[in-house]
Design a protein around this motif. Structure first.
Motif, PDB file in Angstrom:
ATOM      1  N   GLU A   4       0.730  -1.321  -0.153  1.00  0.00           N
ATOM      2  CA  GLU A   4       0.126   0.115   0.094  1.00  0.00           C
ATOM      3  C   GLU A   4       0.877   1.109  -0.139  1.00  0.00           C
ATOM      4  O   GLU A   4       0.519   2.358  -0.774  1.00  0.00           O
ATOM      5  N   PHE A   5       1.985   1.332   0.922  1.00  0.00           N
ATOM      6  CA  PHE A   5       2.726   2.385   0.622  1.00  0.00           C
ATOM      7  C   PHE A   5       3.439   2.735  -0.409  1.00  0.00           C
ATOM      8  O   PHE A   5       3.558   3.881  -0.863  1.00  0.00           O
ATOM      9  N   VAL A   6       3.842   1.480  -1.066  1.00  0.00           N
ATOM     10  CA  VAL A   6       4.811   1.909  -2.356  1.00  0.00           C
ATOM     11  C   VAL A   6       3.591   2.012  -3.321  1.00  0.00           C
ATOM     12  O   VAL A   6       4.136   3.113  -4.240  1.00  0.00           O
ATOM     13  N   ASN A   7       2.558   1.555  -3.565  1.00  0.00           N
ATOM     14  CA  ASN A   7       1.611   2.094  -4.391  1.00  0.00           C
ATOM     15  C   ASN A   7       1.406   3.601  -4.198  1.00  0.00           C
ATOM     16  O   ASN A   7       1.159   4.244  -5.405  1.00  0.00           O
ATOM     17  N   ALA A   8       1.138   4.007  -3.124  1.00  0.00           N
ATOM     18  CA  ALA A   8       0.643   5.391  -2.720  1.00  0.00           C
ATOM     19  C   ALA A   8       2.121   6.386  -3.186  1.00  0.00           C
ATOM     20  O   ALA A   8       1.919   7.398  -3.785  1.00  0.00           O
ATOM     21  N   VAL A   9       3.276   5.930  -3.054  1.00  0.00           N
ATOM     22  CA  VAL A   9       4.243   6.570  -3.728  1.00  0.00           C
ATOM     23  C   VAL A   9       4.258   6.775  -5.164  1.00  0.00           C
ATOM     24  O   VAL A   9       4.493   7.820  -6.026  1.00  0.00           O
ATOM     25  N   MET A  10       3.974   5.570  -5.779  1.00  0.00           N
ATOM     26  CA  MET A  10       3.839   5.455  -7.372  1.00  0.00           C
ATOM     27  C   MET A  10       2.598   6.491  -7.891  1.00  0.00           C
ATOM     28  O   MET A  10       2.832   6.923  -8.922  1.00  0.00           O
ATOM     29  N   SER A  11       1.551   6.446  -7.207  1.00  0.00           N
ATOM     30  CA  SER A  11       0.514   7.226  -7.337  1.00  0.00           C
ATOM     31  C   SER A  11       0.689   8.738  -7.337  1.00  0.00           C
ATOM     32  O   SER A  11       0.305   9.550  -8.279  1.00  0.00           O
ATOM     33  N   GLU A  12       1.792   9.017  -6.259  1.00  0.00           N
ATOM     34  CA  GLU A  12       1.838  10.643  -6.265  1.00  0.00           C
ATOM     35  C   GLU A  12       2.918  11.065  -7.301  1.00  0.00           C
ATOM     36  O   GLU A  12       2.838  12.100  -7.693  1.00  0.00           O
ATOM     37  N   TRP A  13       3.714  10.049  -7.901  1.00  0.00           N
ATOM     38  CA  TRP A  13       4.528  10.373  -8.908  1.00  0.00           C
ATOM     39  C   TRP A  13       3.819   9.963 -10.357  1.00  0.00           C
ATOM     40  O   TRP A  13       4.548  10.120 -11.449  1.00  0.00           O
ATOM     41  N   MET A  14       2.593   9.602 -10.245  1.00  0.00           N
ATOM     42  CA  MET A  14       1.684   9.451 -11.473  1.00  0.00           C
ATOM     43  C   MET A  14       2.474   8.188 -12.265  1.00  0.00           C
ATOM     44  O   MET A  14       2.603   8.301 -13.446  1.00  0.00           O
ATOM     45  N   LYS A  15       3.061   7.296 -11.699  1.00  0.00           N
ATOM     46  CA  LYS A  15       3.538   6.038 -12.308  1.00  0.00           C
ATOM     47  C   LYS A  15       2.828   4.838 -12.028  1.00  0.00           C
ATOM     48  O   LYS A  15       2.152   4.668 -10.908  1.00  0.00           O
TER      49      LYS A  15
END
Length: 392
Positions: free
Chosen positions: A53-64
């Motif tokens: 969940e945390f890794v997906n949140a980081v990727m969503s913030e970078w729009m990746k």
């Protein structure tokens, strides 16, 4: 509409004007023992989070998305080996037009993955490499100018060979011993898989699903010693061959003694495999210690830069002792001292012996032989007595 709506702050909030007092107290608390400490405050290390969940949140913030990741990082992400902090470091390199991204795209695939792995383990790896290169080239050029003096124009090719060899060996040593994060690398040979699980230096920190015990760290030290010894033998042989070829075309004797190709190769191999490996292993441990202790990254980088300058200067001086390079007295034109036969008392009073001289030679310092002035005894006059014969 909305002109008379106050959200607090200042004296117009309708609460007695105590908002400023509240914020002032908050600032004073931050400047206290909990939030202060100045430049040398101690760093607080938080554990890394590997939850999806945390890794997906980081990727969503970078729009990746996962499809935008390279094959190696994607495999590590699916295996749960990438934390949110590592994903932030990776996206900061790849998702923006940075120098690191340009270098990673220029390099071949294998070296590109190794470069990104080193940047993930140490974000200051590129700056350390460039700083070491600049310091090594500067020390080598300064030493060449100091020794060759006014003959630098005639012997520029020999000086260039020495500087390029020292620079290339330094880059290989820094690259080889830098900490790295490797994910998803599998080989067909069991030996390659075993070597791939070793740390790059004995002080490299553990990370997720990669624990380095004492046995692996000792094996890593000797493996890096053998690896750097092979690099030293190869580069020393190439330097010795080119230096002897260029010196043979000179009309006069060169300023510095040039060892043979075999001597230069063995000397460079021992220098990189033993002495340089030990120095940079300790330097990696020092970098990890200051980076983990100081919260301000600039303070840690300043300490690391000062230590690297001392390390390069010591290594450049010691390299000459290991290779046996010194000024040629026949080329300098200085008068040679006459040979003096050592006295029996002077030979027994040699302070230090072989081992201290060898140790100082490996460190690059010359040992000056101090001999006590010998007081010559005045020669007595030889009295010749002649026998007088009287004739009768």
């Amino acid at each position: 509409m909305g002109k008379k709506i106050f959200t607090g702050g200042g004296d117009g909030g309708g609460d007695g004007g105590d908002d400023d007092d509240y914020f002032d107290d908050f600032d004073e608390e931050e400047d206290g023992d909990d939030g202060g400490g100045g430049l040398f405050r101690k760093r607080i290390i938080f554990p890394e989070m590997f939850e999806r969940e945390f890794v997906n949140a980081v990727m969503s913030e970078w729009m990746k998305t996962i499809t935008d990741l390279p094959a190696g990082i994607r495999q590590a992400y699916e295996m749960g080996l990438v934390s949110s902090a590592q994903m932030v470091k990776f996206l900061a390199i790849i998702a923006r037009p940075t120098t690191e991204r340009a270098i990673s795209r220029i390099l071949p695939q294998g070296m590109s993955r190794a470069f990104i792995g080193r940047m993930l383990a140490d974000p200051a790896f590129l700056y350390r490499l460039l700083f070491d290169q600049a310091t090594t080239i500067g020390c080598s050029v300064w030493w060449e100018l100091k020794c060759r003096k006014n003959r630098m124009k005639q012997e520029w090719d020999l000086a260039l060979i020495n500087v390029l060899t020292a620079s290339a060996c330094n880059a290989i040593v820094v690259w080889s011993l830098a900490p790295c994060r490797s994910y998803g690398n599998t080989f067909t040979s069991d030996l390659q898989n075993t070597l791939q699980k070793l740390p790059n230096n004995i002080f490299e920190s553990n990370y997720h699903l990669r624990e380095f015990d004492l046995q692996k760290r000792i094996h890593s030290f000797f493996y890096k010693a053998a690896q750097l010894c092979l690099v030293g033998v190869t580069s020393g042989a190439a330097q010795g061959a080119l230096s002897n070829l260029c010196a043979s075309r000179k009309e006069k004797r060169v300023s510095l003694t040039i060892p043979s190709m075999s001597t230069n190769a063995l000397g460079y191999g021992a220098f990189l495999g033993i002495y340089t490996n030990l120095r940079y292993q300790l330097l990696c441990g020092f970098d990890r210690a200051v980076t983990s202790y100081f919260d301000v990254i600039g303070v840690a980088l300043c300490f690391s830069a000062a230590m690297r300058v001392l390390n390069v200067q010591l290594g450049e001086t010691s390299r000459l002792a290991w290779l046996g390079i010194e000024e040629d007295p026949l080329a300098s034109g200085a008068p040679l001292n006459a040979y003096e036969r050592p006295s029996a008392t002077g030979s027994n009073k040699s302070a230090g012996g072989f081992l201290p001289k060898l140790g100082l030679g490996l460190l690059g310092t010359k040992q000056e032989t101090t001999s006590e002035p010998q007081v010559q005894k005045p020669q007595r006059k030889k009295i010749v007595r002649r026998k007088v014969v009287t004739s009768s």
